[in-house]
Design an enzyme around this catalytic site. Sequence first.
Site, PDB file in Angstrom:
ATOM      1  N   ASN A 224      -6.203  38.839-116.525  1.00 17.16           N
ATOM      2  CA  ASN A 224      -5.432  39.051-116.573  1.00 17.16           C
ATOM      3  C   ASN A 224      -5.987  40.777-115.038  1.00 17.16           C
ATOM      4  OD1 ASN A 224      -8.123  40.826-117.133  1.00 17.16           O
ATOM      5  ND2 ASN A 224      -7.940  39.327-118.769  1.00 17.16           N
TER       6      ASN A 224
ATOM      7  N   ASP B 217     -12.766  34.411-130.786  1.00 16.76           N
ATOM      8  CA  ASP B 217     -13.119  36.189-130.035  1.00 16.76           C
ATOM      9  C   ASP B 217     -14.531  35.863-130.107  1.00 16.76           C
ATOM     10  OD1 ASP B 217     -13.651  38.858-130.210  1.00 16.76           O
ATOM     11  OD2 ASP B 217     -11.540  38.320-131.254  1.00 16.76           O
TER      12      ASP B 217
HETATM   13  O1  C5P Z   1      -9.100  41.987-130.001  1.00 19.53           O
HETATM   14  P1  C5P Z   1      -8.452  42.825-128.618  1.00 19.53           P
HETATM   15  O2  C5P Z   1      -9.289  41.295-127.707  1.00 19.53           O
HETATM   16  O3  C5P Z   1      -8.107  43.539-128.022  1.00 19.53           O
HETATM   17  O4  C5P Z   1     -10.193  43.041-128.638  1.00 19.53           O
HETATM   18  C1  C5P Z   1     -10.838  44.004-127.732  1.00 19.53           C
HETATM   19  C2  C5P Z   1     -12.436  43.610-127.680  1.00 19.53           C
HETATM   20  O5  C5P Z   1     -12.537  42.313-128.035  1.00 19.53           O
HETATM   21  C3  C5P Z   1     -13.132  44.482-126.624  1.00 19.53           C
HETATM   22  O6  C5P Z   1     -14.560  44.445-126.147  1.00 19.53           O
HETATM   23  C4  C5P Z   1     -13.538  42.920-126.070  1.00 19.53           C
HETATM   24  O7  C5P Z   1     -14.359  42.326-124.986  1.00 19.53           O
HETATM   25  C5  C5P Z   1     -13.751  41.471-127.155  1.00 19.53           C
HETATM   26  N1  C5P Z   1     -13.129  40.197-127.213  1.00 19.53           N
HETATM   27  C6  C5P Z   1     -14.074  39.316-127.335  1.00 19.53           C
HETATM   28  N2  C5P Z   1     -13.044  37.792-126.979  1.00 19.53           N
HETATM   29  C7  C5P Z   1     -11.880  37.811-126.920  1.00 19.53           C
HETATM   30  C8  C5P Z   1     -10.993  38.895-126.848  1.00 19.53           C
HETATM   31  C9  C5P Z   1     -11.969  40.249-127.449  1.00 19.53           C
HETATM   32  O8  C5P Z   1     -14.926  39.791-126.776  1.00 19.53           O
HETATM   33  N3  C5P Z   1     -11.314  36.289-127.245  1.00 19.53           N
END
Ligand code: C5P
Length: 409
Positions: free
Chosen positions: A216, A312
Amino acid sequence: MNSRDNSTPLQGRRILLGVSGGIAAYKSAELCRLLVKAGAELRVVMTDAALEFIRPLTFQALSGHPVASSLFDGNSDDAMEHIDLARWAELILIAPATADLLAKLAEGHADNLLLSTVLATRSPLAVAPAMNQQMWAAAATRESLLRLQHRGVLIWGPEAGEQACGDTGEGRMCEPADLLDDVRRHFEPGPLQGRRLLLTAGPTREAIDPVRFLSNRSSGKMGYALAEAARDAGAEVVLVSGPVCLPAPAGVTRIDAVSAEDMRRAVLEQLPETDIFIAAAAVADYRPAQPADQKIKKSADRLNLELIRTPDILAEVAGLAERPFCVGFAAETRDLEHYARGKLERKRLDMIAANRVDGEQGAFDNDDNELAVIWADGSIELPRQPKTRIARELIAIIADQFSRRPNDD
Ligand code: C5P
């Protein structure tokens, strides 16, 4: 600017004042006097050019110690050798720092006592530039400064105003009282002193085959600015970084990660003893289910990639029984606050910083950003400003909320 009360935190601090050859050298005598009055122990090193502007006797009288200027004179028993000076100093402050001196510092020259002392020290270095406004604006000076900044050199000033040469513009050395305040701030314990802060930044890359990946537009600028701001607030900072084109901030431990799984592993490894975890990385949400071992040939008209969810990282850390104070980022194109608050609750975070990623003003790969910072019983809007400045504000808010959490020790 008024300087604060004289008692602490400079009492007994060992400061090496370097003076290079500019007309502002006369102001350094006053700086020397103020630092000594504030309780600091001062040693002064002058360059040969500085000796043309002000006599060493002035600094000797003010600091109470002989002034060193040459690598080879050794004419005073009391004057320290450059290696001893380099080890002795808790801070080296060069004021004034001329354009020539900045260029030499950037290049790592060591052909005079001041430069060789700087090269031999492990202590922080601060410079107070002073030069003609055109010299300050010159591309060569900009490049030197950028290199010094990336190495963690503190740049204090300059100010704008009337110059000795008759020009008006940026390049005047800061006033001694302001530099005294900078030195004081430098020695004051920051709000995150003694805390360990773990941070993720940048994008991840999810392999499709050995030469292609999904990723990204994250540049890592916000995360890196946060790492620097946290370091300046006194924290021990560990930065787990995806692939970005940014140099590792000085004084920060950087661990490189490529995929979401790499990043998760590095975070879990670094987690013990962590007080605050900030997930600023734009972690890929999906990865190819079966990355190919060999480069995929473009033979078929259509190619389907099966994607599966990545771990996540933030939710996993926030879900642990013994967890640090967890801060997440939310990048949304609409209903910013609504989605951010939802994420705060769903991922059981202590705080979330939300930014818009649509349109020209979006946060990705931009030097500016604006944030809505949200926690369980409060929120603050941080207006559009450079990421370095917004990072400082966000770290101050995090430090404040962290200190109020119920189980603070
Ligand atoms: O759910 P989303 O991706 O929008 O969440 C964003 C937050 O979660 C950010 O702080 C990002 O660094 C963290 N994140 C993470 N691991 C993932 C996806 C998101 O730590 N696989």
